[in-house]
Design a protein around this motif. Structure first.
Motif, PDB file in Angstrom:
ATOM      1  N   PHE A 178      -3.453   8.980  11.430  1.00 50.80           N
ATOM      2  CA  PHE A 178      -4.434   8.459  10.916  1.00 50.80           C
ATOM      3  C   PHE A 178      -5.506   9.563  10.571  1.00 50.80           C
ATOM      4  CE2 PHE A 178      -5.122   3.784  11.072  1.00 50.80           C
ATOM      5  CZ  PHE A 178      -3.776   3.486  11.123  1.00 50.80           C
ATOM      6  N   CYS A 189       0.924  -1.122   0.156  1.00 51.53           N
ATOM      7  CA  CYS A 189      -0.013   0.124  -0.003  1.00 51.53           C
ATOM      8  C   CYS A 189       0.984   1.079   0.120  1.00 51.53           C
ATOM      9  CB  CYS A 189      -0.887   0.132   1.149  1.00 51.53           C
ATOM     10  SG  CYS A 189      -2.040  -1.358   1.341  1.00 51.53           S
ATOM     11  N   HIS A 190       1.928   1.278   0.845  1.00 59.91           N
ATOM     12  CA  HIS A 190       2.751   2.364   0.846  1.00 59.91           C
ATOM     13  C   HIS A 190       3.831   2.331  -0.234  1.00 59.91           C
ATOM     14  CE1 HIS A 190       0.655   4.094   4.524  1.00 59.91           C
ATOM     15  NE2 HIS A 190       0.783   2.643   4.894  1.00 59.91           N
ATOM     16  N   SER A 248      -4.554   5.492   1.502  1.00 64.05           N
ATOM     17  CA  SER A 248      -3.036   5.358   2.208  1.00 64.05           C
ATOM     18  C   SER A 248      -2.327   6.850   2.000  1.00 64.05           C
ATOM     19  CB  SER A 248      -2.184   4.320   1.539  1.00 64.05           C
ATOM     20  OG  SER A 248      -2.992   3.220   0.909  1.00 64.05           O
TER      21      SER A 248
HETATM   22  C1  HEC Z   1      -3.518  -2.579   3.112  1.00 61.86           C
HETATM   23  C2  HEC Z   1      -2.937  -1.327   2.832  1.00 61.86           C
HETATM   24  C3  HEC Z   1      -1.921  -1.032   4.113  1.00 61.86           C
HETATM   25  C4  HEC Z   1      -0.706  -1.724   4.326  1.00 61.86           C
HETATM   26  C5  HEC Z   1      -0.315  -3.135   3.927  1.00 61.86           C
HETATM   27  C6  HEC Z   1      -0.092  -0.823   5.324  1.00 61.86           C
HETATM   28  N1  HEC Z   1      -0.822   0.379   5.307  1.00 61.86           N
HETATM   29 FE1  HEC Z   1      -0.318   2.005   6.413  1.00 61.86          FE
HETATM   30  N2  HEC Z   1      -1.810   2.988   6.051  1.00 61.86           N
HETATM   31  C7  HEC Z   1      -2.582   2.727   5.271  1.00 61.86           C
HETATM   32  C8  HEC Z   1      -3.679   3.640   5.205  1.00 61.86           C
HETATM   33  C9  HEC Z   1      -5.270   3.364   4.570  1.00 61.86           C
HETATM   34  C10 HEC Z   1      -3.624   4.435   6.165  1.00 61.86           C
HETATM   35  C11 HEC Z   1      -4.606   5.681   6.612  1.00 61.86           C
HETATM   36  C12 HEC Z   1      -5.533   4.735   7.659  1.00 61.86           C
HETATM   37  C13 HEC Z   1      -6.598   5.780   8.387  1.00 61.86           C
HETATM   38  O1  HEC Z   1      -6.366   7.022   8.355  1.00 61.86           O
HETATM   39  O2  HEC Z   1      -7.611   5.330   8.757  1.00 61.86           O
HETATM   40  C14 HEC Z   1      -2.270   4.046   6.670  1.00 61.86           C
HETATM   41  C15 HEC Z   1      -1.947   4.920   7.752  1.00 61.86           C
HETATM   42  C16 HEC Z   1      -0.396   4.645   8.121  1.00 61.86           C
HETATM   43  C17 HEC Z   1       0.525   5.553   9.072  1.00 61.86           C
HETATM   44  C18 HEC Z   1      -0.073   7.029   9.464  1.00 61.86           C
HETATM   45  C19 HEC Z   1       0.571   7.901   8.281  1.00 61.86           C
HETATM   46  C20 HEC Z   1      -0.268   9.206   8.675  1.00 61.86           C
HETATM   47  O3  HEC Z   1       0.283  10.325   8.008  1.00 61.86           O
HETATM   48  O4  HEC Z   1      -1.067   9.226   9.382  1.00 61.86           O
HETATM   49  C21 HEC Z   1       1.715   4.766   9.018  1.00 61.86           C
HETATM   50  C22 HEC Z   1       2.977   5.344  10.031  1.00 61.86           C
HETATM   51  C23 HEC Z   1       1.766   3.647   8.440  1.00 61.86           C
HETATM   52  N3  HEC Z   1       0.416   3.604   7.745  1.00 61.86           N
HETATM   53  C24 HEC Z   1       2.563   2.791   8.244  1.00 61.86           C
HETATM   54  C25 HEC Z   1       2.718   1.541   7.771  1.00 61.86           C
HETATM   55  C26 HEC Z   1       3.488   0.504   8.006  1.00 61.86           C
HETATM   56  C27 HEC Z   1       4.999   0.734   8.790  1.00 61.86           C
HETATM   57  C28 HEC Z   1       3.059  -0.686   7.347  1.00 61.86           C
HETATM   58  C29 HEC Z   1       3.580  -1.926   7.421  1.00 61.86           C
HETATM   59  C30 HEC Z   1       3.861  -2.716   8.788  1.00 61.86           C
HETATM   60  C31 HEC Z   1       1.784  -0.383   6.794  1.00 61.86           C
HETATM   61  N4  HEC Z   1       1.471   1.219   6.925  1.00 61.86           N
HETATM   62  C32 HEC Z   1       0.967  -1.139   5.836  1.00 61.86           C
HETATM   63  C33 HEC Z   1      -2.586   1.450   4.372  1.00 61.86           C
HETATM   64  C34 HEC Z   1      -1.756   0.428   4.581  1.00 61.86           C
END
Ligand code: HEC
Ligand code: HEC
Length: 325
Positions: free
Chosen positions: A269, A217-218, A256
């Protein structure tokens, strides 16, 4: 036929007149899409920058874009959510603005806002929530700017051949300034270019975990796939994308976020519910299997995405009171 030829020649002359904007050649990315009716220019960016810091865009002169989007926090603000001008509780966390030029849709959950020009109207004249409170006051914005000792000349330079000051021009200038918020100068990028001393061993270990667990995703140079995902099985009160599409499957889905400068943009978030990066990681599903030491490694990696020059670059800071350059 002849008319088509004329247009083609006119287009050629125009292209020749305006040199392509220098985007600072970010790694692996093509230049961002710029609307044909809002080409980049130094004068427009300078105007947009002054507007970005100008509290007069707001009903009572107390709040600017920069009140919520602070440069030293990569243009986020450090609060879970930010109340609007009349104290309307903010609903969502303020996102940073690094590399917004490359985003296909803007805000946490609205797939319809596809240009910075359109987005600029949301805080200024939006009503849910009221952020800057200028709905119905677009003419007042123009009046205030016509009275200012700098704006009339700056608008003329930014929009040659037009002497109107209106909200469409305000939005275009703000968008042009925002497109210059380019941030790819980080230890992570230096490491990728071959400077192996740029990242610590812990951060390198974290980057491997990140590649296997998070890249889906990222992804890409922006560290976001720009798609909408649901984190929890039980969505909260904010329906996210579902509010826009009215489809059940979209309820609780959010875009994301890019993770560039994530060290500076907390809390995290869409609702600011995660105080630290570790909290944010733990709020994702399927992270229960990660040991705390691994979360620490991933956190070290995410801190290598901080661009110190971006947050101190004077091109993005509060302009001198003098009327631009
Ligand atoms: C299925 C897709 C997906 C995966 C896989 C994923 N993320 Fe995310 N991530 C998101 C989404 C969507 C959000 C925002 C969610 C929300 O605000 O409700 C997010 C938010 C975040 C944030 C907060 C950023 C902010 O500016 O608010 C961080 C830090 C983050 N992810 C790190 C990670 C890390 C480290 C991993 C692996 C362990 C990971 N993510 C795996 C989709 C994903
Ligand atoms: C009261 C605080 C506040 C003010 C003032 C404010 N913003 Fe924001 N901004 C936010 C919040 C909160 C969001 C996220 C909104 C959402 O997701 O629904 C946001 C989102 C954005 C985004 C989308 C970023 C992304 O990652 O998709 C841009 C661009 C932006 N703002 C630009 C501006 C501009 C330009 C101004 C001045 C005209 C401004 N903002 C004024 C709080 C503010």
């Amino acid at each position: 036929m002849l008319r088509g030829l004329g247009l083609a020649i006119a287009a050629l002359i125009l292209t020749a007149a305006a040199p392509p904007w220098e985007w600072g050649s970010p790694v692996g990315l093509r230049p961002p899409r710029v609307p044909a009716d809002n080409p980049m220019s130094v004068a427009k960016v300078e105007l947009g920058r002054r507007l970005f810091y100008d509290a007069d865009l707001l009903i009572d002169g107390t709040m600017a874009c920069a009140t919520c989007h602070e440069q030293h926090r990569a243009f986020a603000d450090g609060n879970a959510t930010h109340a609007g001008v009349h104290g309307d509780p903010g609903r969502r966390n303020v996102p940073g603005l690094a590399n917004v030029a490359w985003l296909r849709s803007l805000t946490w959950g609205d797939s319809r806002i596809t240009s910075l020009e359109t987005q600029a109207a949301v805080p200024v004249i939006g009503k849910t929530p009221i952020e800057m409170g200028m709905a119905g006051e677009e003419a007042e914005i123009a009046r205030r700017q016509s009275r200012d000792s700098c704006y009339p000349a700056m608008f003329t330079r930014a929009f040659p051949g037009s002497d109107t000051i209106d909200f469409a021009h305000v939005a275009k200038a703000l968008a042009a300034f925002e497109r210059t918020l380019v941030s790819f100068d980080t230890p992570y990028d230096a490491y990728a270019r071959g400077d192996l001393s740029a990242m610590s061993a812990e951060a390198v270990a974290g980057s491997k975990l990140f590649d296997s667990d998070c890249r889906s995703c990222h992804s890409g140079p922006l560290l976001t796939d720009q798609k909408f995902h649901r984190m929890g099985s039980t969505p909260g009160s904010d329906a996210g994308l579902g509010e826009i599409t009215r489809r059940t499957k979209d309820i609780g889905r959010f875009r994301s976020p890019s993770l560039r400068n994530v060290e500076l943009t907390g809390p995290y978030f869409h609702d600011g519910s995660a105080k630290t990066i570790a909290d944010a990681i733990r709020l994702h599903p399927h992270t229960a299997n990660l040991y705390d030491a691994q979360v620490a490694q991933i956190t070290a990696f995410l801190k290598s995405l901080t661009d110190r020059r971006f947050v101190t670059n004077t091109r993005y800071s509060l302009p001198e009171l003098a009327c631009g350059k």
